[in-house]
Design an enzyme around this catalytic site. Structure first.
Site, PDB file in Angstrom:
ATOM      1  N   TYR A 152       0.854  -1.182   0.000  1.00 32.31           N
ATOM      2  CA  TYR A 152       0.000   0.000   0.000  1.00 32.31           C
ATOM      3  C   TYR A 152       0.892   1.234   0.000  1.00 32.31           C
ATOM      4  O   TYR A 152       1.534   1.546   0.999  1.00 32.31           O
ATOM      5  CB  TYR A 152      -0.909  -0.031   1.225  1.00 32.31           C
ATOM      6  CG  TYR A 152      -1.979   1.037   1.271  1.00 32.31           C
ATOM      7  CD1 TYR A 152      -2.246   1.873   0.194  1.00 32.31           C
ATOM      8  CD2 TYR A 152      -2.750   1.201   2.413  1.00 32.31           C
ATOM      9  CE1 TYR A 152      -3.235   2.837   0.250  1.00 32.31           C
ATOM     10  CE2 TYR A 152      -3.752   2.155   2.484  1.00 32.31           C
ATOM     11  CZ  TYR A 152      -3.983   2.978   1.406  1.00 32.31           C
ATOM     12  OH  TYR A 152      -4.961   3.935   1.472  1.00 32.31           O
ATOM     13  N   LYS A 180      -1.481  -1.341  -4.047  1.00 28.46           N
ATOM     14  CA  LYS A 180      -2.577  -0.367  -3.976  1.00 28.46           C
ATOM     15  C   LYS A 180      -1.923   1.003  -3.988  1.00 28.46           C
ATOM     16  O   LYS A 180      -1.170   1.354  -3.069  1.00 28.46           O
ATOM     17  CB  LYS A 180      -3.412  -0.559  -2.715  1.00 28.46           C
ATOM     18  CG  LYS A 180      -4.512   0.490  -2.572  1.00 28.46           C
ATOM     19  CD  LYS A 180      -5.252   0.375  -1.238  1.00 28.46           C
ATOM     20  CE  LYS A 180      -6.280   1.492  -1.103  1.00 28.46           C
ATOM     21  NZ  LYS A 180      -6.949   1.485   0.235  1.00 28.46           N
TER      22      LYS A 180
END
Length: 318
Positions: A152, A180
């Site tokens: 992330y 992400k």
């Protein structure tokens, strides 16, 4: 694996044509009772509704799930509850990131033992390590588990990015399969997509169409709580190369994204709107979050009044 369980992510190939984590994921809220206790039944109910409405993957106890305000046992209890509710239907990623590598290792191993399909691990925040430290952190965690990891990259929260060169290097680890991205650097991501097999997911709800246009697998979203079916159609239109339809839906979603992502923190706004839709009994959050102020609620309401969600909002929403 039990007889009734879905195949684990490790059993599914990490291809961009058929991404192992799905194409429409919600970074789901954790529901709290009015006294602040975790409401496992209601949280499981949210997961079931999201899957019913079109999500083909979920992130559990990420930022929007307020994981950092919860004890380890509370986080693990939510993993179990959501796993029991929908684990046979969709892949589930456990948010196990921390700025403490050993703490993240504990949560990651516990999530794997529970049977989560993958891990969402955020850049180590607050400490602001060098890129060598960032890479060592992720490699150490990836070496500790046998489930796939989605990195992330969110410098706005972590204070530092995952550099392009670091991503390219980490892509060589067999357990690191996806990113992400909430950095919005599509040029840098294009290089990573060209040089690696990493799956990319938009971490910015309003940039889903641009991200997918350069090859992202889909979205890990917050607005998807309140407009799941619309995002399902957007993602499917892009994957079907129906740009005209995708552009139309993208424009229709703009005020919904504005309401959910710009007026108050995502967890606060999502819970507020879900209560207005009659899907939550209340919008309790944990400190340091507080519920939407009257002014914030008025802005959210104004955004939604002329949006595609106007018909979903209950008449009385005070």
């Amino acid at each position: 694996m039990t007889a009734n369980a879905a195949p684990s992510s490790a059993d599914r190939p990490a291809t961009r044509a058929e991404p192992m984590f799905g194409t429409l994921l919600t970074a789901m809220i954790t529901v709290f009772a009015e006294d602040g206790a975790v409401d496992l039944d209601a949280t499981a109910g949210v997961a079931e509704q999201l899957v019913d409405d079109g999500c083909d993957g979920l992130v559990v106890c990420g930022t929007t799930g307020e994981y950092s305000t919860m004890t380890d046992e509370e986080n693990l209890s939510v993993f179990r509850a959501v796993k029991d509710a929908v684990g046979a239907r969709v892949p589930l990623l456990a948010g196990t990131g921390s700025n403490d590598t050993e703490h993240s290792r504990y949560l990651s191993r516990a999530a794997e033992e529970i049977g989560m399909d993958g891990l969402l691990i955020v850049t180590p925040y607050y400490n602001k390590p060098t890129q060598a430290g960032v890479e060592a952190h992720f490699r150490s965690l990836a070496d500790s588990v046998d489930v796939p990891i989605m990195l992330y990259d969110i410098p706005g929260r972590a204070g530092i990015p995952i550099a392009t060169e670091t991503l390219v290097s980490l892509a060589g680890h067999p357990n690191i399969v996806a990113v992400k991205d909430a950095k919005a650097d599509l040029v840098a991501a294009t290089r990573v997509l060209a040089e690696t097999d990493l799956l990319y997911y938009s971490g910015d709800d309003g940039l889903t169409l641009p991200w997918m246009s350069i090859g992202a697998a889909g979205l890990v979203g917050v607005t998807t709580h309140v407009a799941t079916a619309h995002y399902r159609r957007l993602v499917d239109a892009v994957r079907a190369q129906d740009l005209v339809t995708a552009q139309r839906i993208n424009r229709e979603l703009e005020p919904v994204v504005r309401a959910t992502m710009t007026r108050a923190p995502g967890a606060v706004a999502a819970k507020t709107i879900l209560t207005w839709q009659g899907r939550l009994p209340h919008s309790t959050v944990r400190l340091p979050h507080v519920q939407a102020t009257e002014a914030e609620a008025a802005l959210i309401r104004a955004d939604l009044e002329n949006s595609i969600l106007s018909g979903t909002i209950l008449e009385t929403i005070d």
